[in-house]
Write an enzyme that holds these catalytic residues in place. Structure first.
Site, PDB file in Angstrom:
ATOM      1  N   CYS A  28      -5.668  -3.288   2.148  1.00 47.49           N
ATOM      2  CA  CYS A  28      -5.603  -2.890   3.333  1.00 47.49           C
ATOM      3  C   CYS A  28      -6.791  -3.367   4.240  1.00 47.49           C
ATOM      4  O   CYS A  28      -7.546  -4.251   4.387  1.00 47.49           O
ATOM      5  CB  CYS A  28      -4.205  -2.044   4.021  1.00 47.49           C
ATOM      6  SG  CYS A  28      -3.917  -2.625   5.534  1.00 47.49           S
ATOM      7  N   GLU A  59       0.619  -0.788   0.017  1.00 46.15           N
ATOM      8  CA  GLU A  59       0.224   0.242  -0.253  1.00 46.15           C
ATOM      9  C   GLU A  59       1.106   1.133  -0.311  1.00 46.15           C
ATOM     10  O   GLU A  59       1.737   1.314   0.547  1.00 46.15           O
ATOM     11  CB  GLU A  59      -0.635  -0.153   1.689  1.00 46.15           C
ATOM     12  CG  GLU A  59      -1.920   0.882   1.460  1.00 46.15           C
ATOM     13  CD  GLU A  59      -2.862   1.004   3.189  1.00 46.15           C
ATOM     14  OE1 GLU A  59      -2.305   0.046   4.093  1.00 46.15           O
ATOM     15  OE2 GLU A  59      -3.386   1.158   2.981  1.00 46.15           O
ATOM     16  N   LYS A 116      -9.438   3.003  -2.053  1.00 45.50           N
ATOM     17  CA  LYS A 116      -9.300   2.137  -0.741  1.00 45.50           C
ATOM     18  C   LYS A 116     -11.038   2.744  -0.102  1.00 45.50           C
ATOM     19  O   LYS A 116     -11.166   4.011  -0.557  1.00 45.50           O
ATOM     20  CB  LYS A 116      -8.379   2.331   0.268  1.00 45.50           C
ATOM     21  CG  LYS A 116      -8.152   1.239   1.316  1.00 45.50           C
ATOM     22  CD  LYS A 116      -7.871   1.832   2.111  1.00 45.50           C
ATOM     23  CE  LYS A 116      -7.822   1.037   4.094  1.00 45.50           C
ATOM     24  NZ  LYS A 116      -5.918   1.210   4.512  1.00 45.50           N
TER      25      LYS A 116
END
Lengths: 280, 280
Positions: free
Chosen positions: B155, B50, B121
């Site tokens: 994540c 990430e 995200k």
């Protein structure tokens, strides 16, 4: 036992039993002994395996139908009496003949007042279950008990994150799951995949989970013996059990911790969900 | 590396890197070296962490905004060139300044033809991300590539089973997740809880998952270094990585196995779902 009981904790246990298919009286006696032992240890929530009255490996549907009991039959009645006598909560699986004569893979939650919830497994596993049972069509119960809110489901159900999320969103502090996990091969040093999934069920919902498996073998089926009680981080508080035999796993659980869904100061596993995007 | 490459397998890798916040040129060089090493090993799908261009621990939103790059900026352009040069697929996280100047925690899937998908995200973690980024509102991509269908998320996203189920139901054989997992305390002998959740993500959906974490520390934040590549049973094929340093985890993955959702002869983890009951 893990941890020391305090004012904030309650003793939760799994009685990983070795049962014999068809020996309903013998299985009831095994459960009775486990309940006595758990009560003597101060346990307030005891989970028994799936199909704890009959065993699992039926010859066929007729065999299961012959052994199945109604929810007011001798096994559940004995459990109700034991829960009242010992002032504890029991979650146990049993082979049920329902009000229409249909055979179900069911579980009850019993507290000292009697049967508080009856659940019928919605996700059936393997040849035996698909031949023998009709799946339930009701969502799993969440029961407000004297020690906290307890969700109930059975074995393969816990492998559907949607089902687990459902009881968590409805407030379960503790998910109790009677299971019978047939032993699958796994790489050296790895935990059973079933245990890993239970750990994740707990962690993504920040609730406790107690999964009570079987010990030993039955008609050639070897059980994983993976009973486990996890905390809301998904780490085992007790177990995974020793797969070689019967055991009583006991963990002191601060069930109130499951009311707090935060991770650190900035996250909350429920509030961080994006249900408006979960479009499937 | 786990397993031997065969006609049915593809080499999937995670480059667990030590990066430095703000050192975009240095981070790009680290990624370049990892891509070269992976290509030399025959890797066809490489996952980077990430925010691989900028690092993670920004001072504040202005710091991140200053470092953020558009998807046609120098870092992604360099990755596109490297993917074409080495005939491989890259999935990498980067700090993005979007078309409206908004700063995003994004990931790209790049194949030799260029950027195939851009994902932002949707579930933000911790003080830094909530201060710095605007979350995405689009479902995660599933890209049909030369080696199979690849889903992408970042994540904390993988800790929402709904999100993972979404890419699985849309056909992902392999979920690639750039991650930066801050190190949390855990009981002796336990795997990081993040790894356990990835294992369960894989198992309940019977797909491969490659999660690429960070190594080392950054502005006082220690990373878990838990990069892992799991098979559809949820067992690690490579990793969890050694948390003490950088590493390239490589696993030979028979991605076609993820098309088969069966467990034994009588179960299928998708067909056994009861979506009509998932009423929440």
């Amino acid at each position: 036992m893990h941890g020391t009981p305090t004012a904030d904790t309650v003793l939760v246990a799994c009685a990983q039993l070795s049962l014999a298919v068809g020996d309903v009286a013998g299985n009831r006696a095994a459960a009775d002994r486990a309940i006595e032992a758990a009560a003597a240890a101060g346990v307030k929530v005891l989970v028994l395996p799936e199909l704890a009255n009959t065993g699992y490996v039926f010859r066929d549907a007729a065999h299961a139908a012959e052994l199945a009991e109604p929810v007011d039959g001798p096994t559940v009645t004995a459990w109700v009496e034991a829960a009242a006598r010992h002032d504890l909560i029991l979650v146990a699986g049993f082979c049920e003949r329902d009000e229409n004569g249909v055979v179900r893979n069911s579980a009850v939650l019993i507290d000292p007042a009697g049967v508080r919830a009856l659940y019928r497994k919605a996700h059936l596993f393997g040849a035996v279950e698909k031949a023998v049972f009709v799946p339930g069509d009701e969502r799993p119960p969440v029961v407000d008990t004297a020690v906290g809110r307890i969700g109930v489901m059975v074995c393969y159900d816990v492998e559907f994150p949607e089902w687990v999320r459902d009881v968590a969103l409805r407030g379960a502090d503790l998910l109790c799951a009677p299971v019978n996990w047939p032993l699958f091969p796994r790489p050296e040093g790895e935990r059973a995949a079933e245990v890993v999934r239970v750990q994740a069920d707990a962690a993504v919902n920040r609730m406790f989970v107690a999964a009570c498996d079987r010990a030993g073998t039955e008609n050639g089926v070897e059980w994983t013996g993976g009973s486990v009680i996890t905390d809301p981080d998904g780490f085992p508080l007790a177990g995974p059990a020793d797969e070689t035999g019967e055991s009583l796993l006991v963990a002191a659980c601060a069930l109130g911790q499951a009311r707090d869904k935060r991770i650190g100061e900035h996250n909350d596993v429920f509030q961080d969900r994006r249900p408006e995007l979960y479009d499937f």
